[in-house]
Structures are given as structure tokens and as C-alpha cells.
Design an enzyme around this catalytic site. Structure first.
Site, PDB file in Angstrom:
ATOM      1  N   ARG A   4       0.881  -1.343   0.006  1.00  0.00           N
ATOM      2  CA  ARG A   4      -0.169   0.019  -0.205  1.00  0.00           C
ATOM      3  C   ARG A   4       0.772   1.074  -0.066  1.00  0.00           C
ATOM      4  O   ARG A   4       0.511   2.396   0.336  1.00  0.00           O
ATOM      5  CB  ARG A   4      -0.995  -0.120   1.149  1.00  0.00           C
ATOM      6  CG  ARG A   4      -1.979  -1.150   1.079  1.00  0.00           C
ATOM      7  CD  ARG A   4      -3.217  -0.696   1.868  1.00  0.00           C
ATOM      8  NE  ARG A   4      -4.094  -1.924   1.754  1.00  0.00           N
ATOM      9  CZ  ARG A   4      -4.217  -2.951   2.624  1.00  0.00           C
ATOM     10  NH1 ARG A   4      -3.399  -3.063   3.884  1.00  0.00           N
ATOM     11  NH2 ARG A   4      -4.942  -3.766   2.521  1.00  0.00           N
ATOM     12  N   LYS A  45       2.784  12.172 -11.386  1.00  0.00           N
ATOM     13  CA  LYS A  45       1.989  11.016 -12.002  1.00  0.00           C
ATOM     14  C   LYS A  45       2.987   9.737 -12.097  1.00  0.00           C
ATOM     15  O   LYS A  45       4.319   9.786 -12.505  1.00  0.00           O
ATOM     16  CB  LYS A  45       1.995  11.769 -13.469  1.00  0.00           C
ATOM     17  CG  LYS A  45       0.985  12.642 -13.854  1.00  0.00           C
ATOM     18  CD  LYS A  45       0.586  12.935 -15.143  1.00  0.00           C
ATOM     19  CE  LYS A  45      -0.590  13.793 -15.165  1.00  0.00           C
ATOM     20  NZ  LYS A  45      -0.961  14.287 -16.623  1.00  0.00           N
ATOM     21  N   GLU A  93      10.160  19.919 -23.712  1.00  0.00           N
ATOM     22  CA  GLU A  93       9.558  20.175 -22.550  1.00  0.00           C
ATOM     23  C   GLU A  93       9.946  21.446 -21.792  1.00  0.00           C
ATOM     24  O   GLU A  93       8.964  22.280 -21.213  1.00  0.00           O
ATOM     25  CB  GLU A  93       9.611  19.094 -21.396  1.00  0.00           C
ATOM     26  CG  GLU A  93       8.955  17.672 -22.311  1.00  0.00           C
ATOM     27  CD  GLU A  93       7.354  17.676 -22.395  1.00  0.00           C
ATOM     28  OE1 GLU A  93       6.897  18.541 -22.136  1.00  0.00           O
ATOM     29  OE2 GLU A  93       7.260  16.573 -23.296  1.00  0.00           O
ATOM     30  N   LYS A 114       6.520  24.231 -13.683  1.00  0.00           N
ATOM     31  CA  LYS A 114       5.805  22.978 -13.672  1.00  0.00           C
ATOM     32  C   LYS A 114       5.230  22.999 -12.405  1.00  0.00           C
ATOM     33  O   LYS A 114       4.022  22.643 -12.267  1.00  0.00           O
ATOM     34  CB  LYS A 114       6.572  21.760 -14.035  1.00  0.00           C
ATOM     35  CG  LYS A 114       5.797  20.497 -13.998  1.00  0.00           C
ATOM     36  CD  LYS A 114       5.908  19.268 -14.656  1.00  0.00           C
ATOM     37  CE  LYS A 114       4.877  18.341 -14.462  1.00  0.00           C
ATOM     38  NZ  LYS A 114       5.263  16.937 -15.116  1.00  0.00           N
ATOM     39  N   GLU A 159      -5.191  17.032 -12.013  1.00  0.00           N
ATOM     40  CA  GLU A 159      -5.347  17.378 -13.236  1.00  0.00           C
ATOM     41  C   GLU A 159      -6.958  17.438 -13.566  1.00  0.00           C
ATOM     42  O   GLU A 159      -7.672  16.794 -14.328  1.00  0.00           O
ATOM     43  CB  GLU A 159      -4.960  16.253 -14.296  1.00  0.00           C
ATOM     44  CG  GLU A 159      -4.663  16.992 -15.689  1.00  0.00           C
ATOM     45  CD  GLU A 159      -3.930  16.078 -16.636  1.00  0.00           C
ATOM     46  OE1 GLU A 159      -3.158  16.635 -17.320  1.00  0.00           O
ATOM     47  OE2 GLU A 159      -4.069  14.741 -16.613  1.00  0.00           O
ATOM     48  N   ARG A 183      -3.981  22.003 -14.563  1.00  0.00           N
ATOM     49  CA  ARG A 183      -2.927  21.363 -14.834  1.00  0.00           C
ATOM     50  C   ARG A 183      -2.950  20.885 -16.572  1.00  0.00           C
ATOM     51  O   ARG A 183      -1.854  20.728 -17.061  1.00  0.00           O
ATOM     52  CB  ARG A 183      -3.002  20.101 -14.356  1.00  0.00           C
ATOM     53  CG  ARG A 183      -1.525  19.310 -14.292  1.00  0.00           C
ATOM     54  CD  ARG A 183      -1.220  18.126 -13.339  1.00  0.00           C
ATOM     55  NE  ARG A 183      -0.063  17.325 -13.501  1.00  0.00           N
ATOM     56  CZ  ARG A 183       0.504  16.594 -12.928  1.00  0.00           C
ATOM     57  NH1 ARG A 183       0.117  16.507 -11.614  1.00  0.00           N
ATOM     58  NH2 ARG A 183       1.730  16.035 -13.042  1.00  0.00           N
ATOM     59  N   ASN A 197      -0.225  20.060 -21.242  1.00  0.00           N
ATOM     60  CA  ASN A 197      -0.449  19.253 -22.672  1.00  0.00           C
ATOM     61  C   ASN A 197      -0.324  19.987 -23.901  1.00  0.00           C
ATOM     62  O   ASN A 197      -0.511  19.548 -24.963  1.00  0.00           O
ATOM     63  CB  ASN A 197      -1.775  18.891 -22.503  1.00  0.00           C
ATOM     64  CG  ASN A 197      -2.106  17.684 -21.665  1.00  0.00           C
ATOM     65  OD1 ASN A 197      -1.242  17.012 -21.191  1.00  0.00           O
ATOM     66  ND2 ASN A 197      -3.360  17.819 -20.966  1.00  0.00           N
ATOM     67  N   HIS A 202       0.785  18.763 -27.165  1.00  0.00           N
ATOM     68  CA  HIS A 202       0.907  17.302 -27.014  1.00  0.00           C
ATOM     69  C   HIS A 202      -0.473  16.895 -27.780  1.00  0.00           C
ATOM     70  O   HIS A 202      -0.516  15.708 -28.316  1.00  0.00           O
ATOM     71  CB  HIS A 202       0.576  16.594 -25.600  1.00  0.00           C
ATOM     72  CG  HIS A 202       2.174  16.950 -24.773  1.00  0.00           C
ATOM     73  ND1 HIS A 202       2.940  18.121 -24.665  1.00  0.00           N
ATOM     74  CD2 HIS A 202       2.970  15.826 -24.353  1.00  0.00           C
ATOM     75  CE1 HIS A 202       3.961  17.712 -24.061  1.00  0.00           C
ATOM     76  NE2 HIS A 202       3.894  16.571 -23.946  1.00  0.00           N
ATOM     77  N   HIS A 245       1.229  14.112 -29.630  1.00  0.00           N
ATOM     78  CA  HIS A 245       0.918  12.668 -29.584  1.00  0.00           C
ATOM     79  C   HIS A 245       0.118  12.133 -30.914  1.00  0.00           C
ATOM     80  O   HIS A 245       0.436  10.802 -31.195  1.00  0.00           O
ATOM     81  CB  HIS A 245      -0.357  12.420 -28.335  1.00  0.00           C
ATOM     82  CG  HIS A 245       0.291  12.555 -26.901  1.00  0.00           C
ATOM     83  ND1 HIS A 245      -0.182  12.904 -25.976  1.00  0.00           N
ATOM     84  CD2 HIS A 245       1.614  12.087 -26.719  1.00  0.00           C
ATOM     85  CE1 HIS A 245       0.513  12.833 -25.025  1.00  0.00           C
ATOM     86  NE2 HIS A 245       1.637  12.546 -25.126  1.00  0.00           N
ATOM     87  N   HIS A 298       9.501  11.741 -28.479  1.00  0.00           N
ATOM     88  CA  HIS A 298       8.582  12.370 -28.064  1.00  0.00           C
ATOM     89  C   HIS A 298       8.590  13.854 -28.009  1.00  0.00           C
ATOM     90  O   HIS A 298       7.570  14.502 -28.558  1.00  0.00           O
ATOM     91  CB  HIS A 298       8.414  11.773 -26.574  1.00  0.00           C
ATOM     92  CG  HIS A 298       7.161  12.939 -25.906  1.00  0.00           C
ATOM     93  ND1 HIS A 298       6.007  12.534 -25.895  1.00  0.00           N
ATOM     94  CD2 HIS A 298       7.220  13.582 -25.027  1.00  0.00           C
ATOM     95  CE1 HIS A 298       5.311  13.146 -25.317  1.00  0.00           C
ATOM     96  NE2 HIS A 298       6.048  13.946 -24.446  1.00  0.00           N
TER      97      HIS A 298
HETATM   98  N1  GLY Z   1       3.476  15.702 -18.376  1.00  0.00           N
HETATM   99  C1  GLY Z   1       2.299  16.452 -18.090  1.00  0.00           C
HETATM  100  C2  GLY Z   1       1.879  16.476 -16.614  1.00  0.00           C
HETATM  101  O1  GLY Z   1       2.609  16.073 -15.754  1.00  0.00           O
HETATM  102  O2  GLY Z   1       0.875  16.871 -16.273  1.00  0.00           O
END
Ligand code: GLY
Length: 346
Positions: free
Chosen positions: A107, A129, A171, A208, A218, A222, A226, A229, A233, A249
């Protein structure tokens, strides 16, 4: 938020100190085959004498449940308890996968990110993330879980292929365009000829973090991260999966930023001068992605599959001036195809 964040040449000695806390029972290091060879020797002097290295193969195709099993097997075999720490040494695949594996083992045990690529240093290791790919869908399984600590040492950038460094730089540029006009104006002239990456990474991470702090899960703001992207993408998926052409990428995101800046200008959100400034700079760093104009519609269709969309609306982040982004802007497949044709003509 992450408890400790250290950026600069003192990062690894700071990690050594951090690992000396009495509350750490065992130290595990997750590396891939590349970082085990190139980066672990730089990290090893800063680790306690007794630690366990877990190695997985390098590459996005190993960002899978079976690599997680490899981590969980090692933790279980060595009887890791909830006070064990996992140090993730690598690029985005390792930091995402290691974060996810640690977040669910018993956990949740603490993990520290030691990102070794520019992309992981300014993006993947920041913001909590974590995740893995599943059935060919990127980041299909994952959780939001902040690392206990992040240690960013720019010396690892010397281990990178120049193309990988450039990919991560996309980025950095994205953070300037969505949140830091002053950095875009002052720093773009040096391009990749950066003598000291520490201040560049610090500023990018700060940009960031500010976005993430306002919306960690998000649900809204947030999404400005993107930018570039939606089209990026789509290009990445098309070229990799359908056309079998290799693309990194950041290369796709750089093209995506040109296209999404053009859509912003078409809507009167960016001036022609701003658009020109962005394009000129991006093309001074990144090669143009080659595709034929006829492919624009097929690429644009793929933007519909982005998991950030709601139903059949494509939600895109656009720029309202350099340094200011707006999210959830509905765009059509036709607009994206037109942007790709514009990019192709440049
Ligand atoms: N790479 C985008 C984010 O962390 O939200």
C-alpha cells in the site's frame, strides 16, 4: 508536494544524507540496462554500502506489468518492509514505473526520483504522475503519488545522446511558452549550447510545480501542460504505429507546438509576430518532421483518441500570448489537419 527537491551538483550528496535517516530500513535502486551501466557508477558512492539493485530492460516497450513484477519480486525476496525506499534512477520509463511499483507495494513505500534524462528532470519526475503502459495504451494504469524526494543532477545529461537531450528540451520550451515569457525571451538565444543546466532546470521545474500545485490531480488548470501534445501525440502515434517511422516524444511535441501555436494565431490569441518568433526558434533547434501533406487528415483523426478528450470533442491547450496558456479549447479534426498542412508548407 514532494518533501525534498534538490537540483544541481549537490544533489547526490543530498540523496546520501537523505538515505541516512533512521526511518529507512533498506535501500533499493531501480535502473534500466542503460542507466545501470552509465549512471549507477555515478550514484553508487552516494548509496549505503548495503543496497539492492533491480535492473529492467531499457525502452518504452518494457514499461509493463511484468517489469513491475520484477520490482515487486525483488522487494518481496529481500523482505522489504514499509520503511524500505526505492530510488528510481533513469528516464521517464523508470521514474514512472518505479513510482507506480512503490506506490502499490504494501500500500505504498517511499520512493525517490533520480532522473537522468532532461525530459525526466524537468517533466516526468515532477508532479506525482506514475504509471505503466497496458495493452499498448500509454500510461493506462497508474496513480498520482508524489515522490518522497527528487534529486536532479545535471551531470547525468552528459550520458545522453544529443537527440535525447534535444527531445527533453522540447518540454523546457513548453514550460516557457505556457508560463514563463521572460525565460523564453532571455534564454532561447542560447538554444542547446547551455554551459550550466542547473538554472535552466530549476526554472523549468519551478514553472511545472506552480502549475501542478494549483491542480495536482489534473481536473482543470494542469491541462496547460499538454500544450503541443494534442498534435504531438497524434503525430507520434501515426509515425510510430502506422507508418513504422521513428520519432522521439520531444520531436513530436516541438512540431505539435508549432501547429497549436498556429491554431492559436488563427483564433487571434497570438499575434503573427509571436507566432513567427515561436516558429523561428523551434525550427532553429528541431528538424522538421517529414510527412506528406496527404497524411495530414489521417494524423489529425488520431487526435480524437487522446485520453484528455471528452466524447468526440478534441480539447486542446492553446496560447493566449507567449507565457500564457488556456486549456480545454475545443478544436476540430479539420483545424488540426489544416495546422499540419501549414506546418508541412513551412
Ligand atoms: N507531463 C504532463 C503532466 O505532468 O501533467
Amino acid at each position: 508536494m514532494t518533501n525534498s527537491l534538490l537540483i544541481g551538483p549537490d544533489a547526490l550528496p543530498a540523496l546520501a544524507n537523505w538515505l541516512r535517516q533512521p526511518a529507512v530500513s533498506q535501500v533499493f535502486v531501480l535502473a534500466d540496462a542503460t542507466t545501470a551501466r552509465q549512471c549507477y557508477p555515478l550514484l553508487k558512492p552516494h548509496l549505503p554500502e548495503t543496497h539492492h539493485v533491480i535492473e529492467i530492460p531499457a525502452g518504452e516497450e518494457y514499461k509493463t506489468l511484468s517489469s513491475c513484477e520484477c520490482v515487486w519480486n525483488s522487494l518481496t525476496e529481500h523482505r522489504a518492509d514499509r520503511f524500505a525506499v526505492l530510488v528510481n534512477l533513469g528516464g521517464g520509463v523508470v521514474t514512472d514505473l518505479g513510482g507506480f511499483s512503490a506506490a502499490v507495494y504494501k500500500r505504498g513505500i517511499r520512493f525517490a526520483q533520480v532522473p537522468t534524462t532532461l525530459l525526466a528532470q524537468v517533466d516526468a519526475s515532477i508532479g506525482g504522475k506514475t504509471g505503466i503502459d497496458f495493452r499498448h495504451f500509454k500510461n493506462q494504469l497508474g496513480v498520482f503519488q508524489e515522490p518522497a524526494a527528487v534529486f536532479i543532477d545535471p551531470q547525468f545529461l552528459a550520458t545522453l545522446d544529443p537527440r535525447q537531450l534535444k527531445s527533453g528540451y522540447a518540454e523546457v520550451v513548453k514550460h516557457w511558452l505556457i508560463a514563463d515569457a521572460a525565460a523564453f525571451n532571455e534564454q532561447r538565444h542560447q538554444g542547446l549550447f547551455v554551459e550550466d543546466w542547473t538554472p535552466v532546470i530549476r526554472e523549468s521545474v519551478a514553472a511545472k510545480q506552480q502549475v501542478v500545485a494549483a491542480d495536482p490531480l489534473e481536473s482543470g488548470p494542469r491541462k496547460v501542460l499538454n500544450f503541443g501534445h494534442t498534435v504531438g501525440h497524434a503525430l507520434e502515434s501515426y509515425l510510430l504505429a502506422l507508418a513504422g517511422r521513428e520519432i522521439l516524444h520531444g520531436e513530436a511535441v516541438a512540431a505539435g507546438m508549432v501547429c497549436e501555436s498556429w491554431i492559436s494565431a488563427q483564433r487571434g490569441l497570438l499575434t503573427d509576430t509571436e507566432l513567427d518568433r515561436i516558429e523561428t526558434f523551434l525550427f532553429s533547434v528541431f528538424d522538421k518532421i517529414q510527412f506528406v501533406s496527404l497524411e495530414a487528415d489521417a494524423i489529425a483523426e488520431l487526435a480524437l483518441q487522446d485520453k484528455k478528450n471528452a466524447g468526440s470533442t478534441i480539447n486542446c491547450t492553446l496560447l493566449q500570448g507567449i507565457g500564457n496558456a488556456i486549456f480545454d479549447q475545443p478544436v476540430t479534426v479539420a483545424e488540426i489537419a489544416a495546422a499540419l498542412r501549414y506546418y508541412h508548407r513551412l
